[in-house]
Scaffold this active site. Structure first.
Site: not given
Ligand code: PEP
Length: 252
Positions: A97, A99, A169
């Site tokens: 991810h 983050e 993402e």
């Molecule tokens: C995530 O952190 O994987 C994500 C998609 O967050 P959000 O849906 O809040 O953008």
């Protein structure tokens, strides 16, 4: 046919009691009104895994950790291994991810080890990739994502690769309320599927579930999930309330 997956990522939210309540509420809605052909996954904090596994009907709702250690076991204070995750009854692990890459310094080398350990322990990795805004503004997102994939999961055997799911993402869409346009998401997922076909062959590419993540919600999920290469979503904020999450599950 490849699986449709809607996975929630709770991040560092909910106490264990709140997490159990949320899991029970999602489970109730999924069992009574959830689309049967969608794999629903709850990505919970480590502390919640065992309790959430116990709180849901495992035939309808799967459970994921949001990370695992890069080492199998030993003197790594504070780490939670893939074997430990598996022993809770969880079947999935979210890896890479943005983050974790940004705040905890996860590199491709670390992710190589984590993916290998997850697979060796029978977990299904949901492997995340995606570019920052500056990369998108320079129109370099394809090359960026290609490198991420090549450095972390394209070194797997075709057999191992076919056990994981991918979540694209774009970092600029995570938690910002700015969703990638349907065209941007479809274009990137088709690009990723093309890369998989080049590397592992068309059959593997056709069977790989590729998810979109980034401010996906009940309003935009329908249009996103209608795209030919979007096989579901990784959902952050909108997975923290059962009544927000269910419409996304049922967006197909
Ligand atoms: C995530 O952190 O994987 C994500 C998609 O967050 P959000 O849906 O809040 O953008």
């Amino acid at each position: 046919m490849r699986k449709k997956i809607v996975a929630g990522n709770w991040k560092c939210n909910t106490t264990i009691q709140e997490g159990i309540e949320l899991a029970k509420a999602v489970n109730e809605l999924v069992v009574t009104t959830g689309a049967k052909d969608v794999v629903v996954v709850l990505g919970t904090p480590f502390t919640h895994l065992t309790s959430v596994v116990a709180a849901v009907d495992s035939t309808r709702v799967g459970v994921a950790a949001q990370n695992c250690a890069a080492e199998a076991k030993g003197a790594f204070t504070g780490e939670v291994s893939a074997a430990m995750v598996k022993s809770t009854g969880a079947e999935f692990v979210i890896l890479g991810h943005s983050e974790r890459r940004e705040y905890y310094g996860e590199t491709s080398a670390t992710l190589n080890k984590k993916v290998a350990l997850a697979l060796a322990n029978g977990l299904t990795p949901i492997y995340c990739c995606g570019e920052a805004l500056s990369v998108r503004e320079a129109n370099e997102q394809n090359a960026y994502v290609k490198t991420q994939l090549e450095e972390t999961i394209f070194n797997l055997s075709a057999e191992d690769f076919s056990k994981l799911a991918i979540a694209y993402e774009p970092i600029w869409a995570i938690g910002t309320g700015v969703t990638a346009s349907t065209a941007q998401a479809q274009e990137m997922l088709a690009f990723i599927r093309g890369l998989i076909a080049e590397k592992f062959g068309k059959a593997v590419a056709e069977e790989t579930s590729i998810l979109y993540g980034g401010s996906c919600n009940a309003k935009n999920a329908n249009e996103l999930f209608a795209q030919p290469d979007i096989d579901g979503g990784l959902i952050g904020g909108a997975s923290l309330k059962a009544e927000d999450f269910l419409p996304i599950i049922n967006a197909y």
